[in-house]
Write a protein that holds these residues in place. Structure first.
Motif, PDB file in Angstrom:
ATOM      1  N   ARG A  45      33.786  44.047  34.601  1.00 54.39           N
ATOM      2  CA  ARG A  45      33.792  42.963  35.573  1.00 54.39           C
ATOM      3  C   ARG A  45      33.383  43.548  36.915  1.00 54.39           C
ATOM      4  O   ARG A  45      33.941  44.560  37.347  1.00 54.39           O
ATOM      5  CB  ARG A  45      35.188  42.343  35.682  1.00 54.39           C
ATOM      6  N   ALA A  80      32.322  39.054  28.012  1.00 55.74           N
ATOM      7  CA  ALA A  80      32.677  39.431  29.376  1.00 55.74           C
ATOM      8  C   ALA A  80      33.974  38.770  29.816  1.00 55.74           C
ATOM      9  O   ALA A  80      34.222  37.609  29.545  1.00 55.74           O
ATOM     10  CB  ALA A  80      31.552  39.023  30.322  1.00 55.74           C
ATOM     11  N   ARG A  90      37.456  42.211  28.549  1.00 58.82           N
ATOM     12  CA  ARG A  90      36.185  42.800  28.953  1.00 58.82           C
ATOM     13  C   ARG A  90      35.694  43.765  27.900  1.00 58.82           C
ATOM     14  O   ARG A  90      36.452  44.447  27.249  1.00 58.82           O
ATOM     15  CB  ARG A  90      36.372  43.603  30.248  1.00 58.82           C
ATOM     16  N   TYR A 118      42.252  39.465  40.780  1.00 63.12           N
ATOM     17  CA  TYR A 118      41.713  40.116  39.586  1.00 63.12           C
ATOM     18  C   TYR A 118      41.601  41.616  39.827  1.00 63.12           C
ATOM     19  O   TYR A 118      41.677  42.093  40.964  1.00 63.12           O
ATOM     20  CB  TYR A 118      40.346  39.535  39.222  1.00 63.12           C
TER      21      TYR A 118
END
Length: 679
Positions: A84, A47, A27, A370
């Motif tokens: 994120r 990203a 990220r 995640y």
């Protein structure tokens, strides 16, 4: 149409992404609310979770010292500056069942490592870095431990806990308390200034703890736990975490009972600690599953893990907990903590980054787990914690160890030259560590003629994010060492110099002169000159069993301290006769002496703090003196803050501090010792 994503050191990203790395595309660090100058972000990349979007320009355009990376036009430029997306924070509920909250306890459990005492300023800087990293919850400390601990937690809550990033993220600030009203009140007072405050209270539930430590029956433990949660809720706290200490060795039936009761009382997070590191991963995972299935009200809370590393299984147990439905994982930077330490944040986060989407099915949600962590800040955060605690990572430490991305075997080197994915499952750049040439990604060899910009550039490549004052201090020491060291300054030397300057914020006393005489037939003698906080220089000569002992005795006399030297470590940073030496010491105040440093430990009760210090120099005696003075400065600064806060918070009886167990120290007298020196 393409646009430039980043300009970074030459060749750093020529082989950044391999097929194995497609599971983990790092990220881009999010920008803070205020505009910042300088190269603060270690890197800028595409990203997270959008594989194959970051590609090298086909022409691999190069300038003298840079390679230009390009992005597909399908990616909007503003997307590069976003974390994120994470679900909105709701106490006791995570809207996305695949999201795993990361709870960092470096500033609380991590600081309980012997000798790892941090100052308030150091804690604030680490908390700011944890916010950049993107952890969901920062356990800022144990506020009842001492007035200084209370101040540190409150400062973090007031500053970091109100610093809202561009994407709306702000960390939860948590304070630990035992299950009694005094602790809870102080913890709430410390954290309530944050936008998202949390109180974390605990009591032991295993048979051995209840009988040997608490001297309580199971009924009394349940009553105490329920009353603690109710009291926290009565203060206005709507985010309450409860931990049954030593849950890993507790009777599951009793856990069902106590956890059901605290949920009814208002707990929003249930943290399940493997306090002694006793469980195997399959045992701990099964425990989490049983609790989720049998505790009344389990659907209305978030289950958490807190795993110690006594058997080296803390990370494995934490991930097993996530596999079985835990959606908050407690960990520390570099895995520091009590005894053998805690689950390592970098190991947990990178395991989920690489495997979370494919190996965690079976629990709630889709099984594609995640986190919201920005992994490119892992290396800078790791180095900061290592600097400030004085606890260096072992070279073979996963993710952040010095050898983690080093390859010495000829077979391995051959594979790396041909394709880096042969022996690397992630890239050093993905965690914020630039893989440059031996001295600098820009081809710079650092030596006595190098300027501040060159030194600052290499430090950033190594993961050190220093402000202007710290860079100036490191650069001054760099110049001193570079003048005496032939052949240039190695990366290891630079890291040692950063560590040497880590105690700059605690500077009260400074060694300004040092001379020793020693040998086989003579008595080791040291003459030390120091400048104190009043700006006056004092000097004294002492004898000892050796030159270091003589120096330390002289420093003790000048600074007026009484301490026990618990550990002394001296190492060569590099090879050769001109190598830089780095020294690390741990000291403890003499019990009942003028520098007594009592505090309340969350589990062991009343004890004295220990303080560590580091120093570096090409002269081993000077290196030893700098390390010792660094530790003593921490001790004196801690006592000064404790005394000032204790006096300001005295209650009406005039004897006890408002913090109950913490007493202000008496004023320290600094004895001036001046000896005439004759030629």
């Amino acid at each position: 149409m393409k646009f430039t994503a980043a300009v970074i050191s030459a060749a750093c990203f020529l082989d950044l992404f391999s097929s194995s790395a497609h599971a983990f595309t790092p990220r881009l660090p999010v920008t803070s609310p205020k505009k910042r100058q300088g190269l603060e972000e270690p890197m800028r990349v595409a990203a997270f979770g959008m594989p194959n979007l970051l590609v090298l320009d086909e022409r691999r355009r190069c300038t003298t010292s840079s390679t230009v990376l390009s992005l597909s036009s399908s990616v909007q430029e503003e997307d590069l500056y976003q974390r994120r997306p994470r679900p909105p924070y709701i106490p006791g509920h995570i809207p996305d069942p695949d999201y795993v909250r990361i709870f960092d306890t470096t500033l609380r459990d991590g600081e309980q490592s012997p000798g790892a005492t941090l100052t308030s300023t150091e804690k604030l800087e680490i908390a700011n870095m944890l916010a950049k990293l993107g952890v969901d919850i920062i356990e800022a400390g144990f506020p009842i431990a001492s007035p200084d601990d209370f101040n540190a937690v409150k400062q973090i809550a007031d500053i970091v806990g109100n610093n809202v990033f561009d994407d709306g993220y702000v960390p939860v600030i948590c304070g630990l308390s035992r299950a009694n009203e005094k602790d809870i009140q102080v913890a709430w007072d410390a954290v309530k200034g944050a936008k998202l405050p949390r109180v974390h209270t605990f009591i032991a539930t295993s048979k051995i703890h209840m009988e040997a430590k608490l001297k309580k029956t199971p009924d009394e433990v349940v009553e105490t736990a329920v009353n603690a949660v109710r009291f926290a809720k009565s203060l206005g706290c709507n985010d309450i975490e409860f931990s049954p200490e030593d849950a890993g060795r507790s009777d599951p039936e009793f856990l069902y009972r106590v956890l059901s009761a605290v949920i009814e009382a208002g707990a929003t997070t249930l943290n399940i600690p493997d306090t002694t590191g006793w469980n195997m991963p399959w045992e701990f995972g099964a425990l989490i599953k049983m609790l989720r299935e049998n505790v009344k009200g389990a659907d209305s809370v978030v289950f958490s893990t807190h795993c110690q590393n006594d058997l080296g299984l803390a990370t494995a147990n934490s991930l097993s907990g996530a596999l079985n439905g835990a959606r908050q994982l407690e960990c520390t930077i570099n895995g520091i903590g009590e005894r053998a330490g805690n689950a390592s944040l970098e190991e947990v986060v990178m395991s989920l980054a690489l495997k979370g989407a494919t190996h965690f099915s079976g629990g709630p949600g889709t099984g594609k787990l995640y986190t919201g962590v920005n992994p490119v800040y892992i290396t800078p955060t790791s180095k900061m914690v290592s600097e400030y605690t004085g606890m260096a990572c072992q070279p073979h430490k996963a993710i952040v160890g010095a050898n983690a991305f080093q390859h010495e075997s000829g077979i391995h080197q051959d594979g790396m030259i041909k394709n880096k994915q042969t022996y690397e499952i992630m890239t050093p750049e993905s965690i914020g560590l630039m893989r440059g040439e031996s001295q600098s990604g820009a081809g710079i060899v650092l030596g006595k003629h190098s300027g501040r910009n060159a030194v600052g550039t290499r430090l950033r490549e190594l993961g050190f994010d220093l402000d202007a004052d710290k860079l100036n201090a490191v650069f001054a020491r760099f110049k001193q060492v570079a003048e005496r060291k032939k052949g240039g300054i190695e990366d290891e030397d630079l890291e040692a110099l950063v560590l040497d300057q880590a105690g700059l914020s605690n500077m009260l006393w400074e060694v300004t002169g040092l001379q020793v005489a020693t040998g086989l037939s003579g008595i080791p003698t040291a003459t030390v000159k120091m400048m104190g906080p009043d700006g006056m220089e004092r000097y004294v000569a002492c004898t000892g069993t050796g030159p270091v002992d003589a120096v330390y005795k002289a420093i003790d006399q000048i600074m007026g301290v009484s301490v026990v030297l618990e550990t002394y470590q001296l190492n060569s940073v590099t090879e050769g006769i001109e190598a830089l030496a780095t020294t690390r010491v741990t000291i403890a105040p003499t019990s009942g002496g003028p520098n007594d440093s009592p505090y309340v430990h969350s589990q062991a009760g009343y004890r004295n703090r220990k303080f560590s210090g580091s120093g570096s120099d090409t002269d081993i005696i000077t290196s030893s003196a700098r390390a010792y003075v660094s530790a003593l400065n921490k001790l004196l600064k801690w006592n000064v803050r404790r005394r000032e806060k204790g006096r300001s918070e005295d209650v009406a009886n005039g004897s006890k501090s408002a913090f109950g167990d913490a007493y202000p120290a008496e004023p320290m007298e600094v004895q001036e010792v001046v000896h005439e020196v004759t030629s």
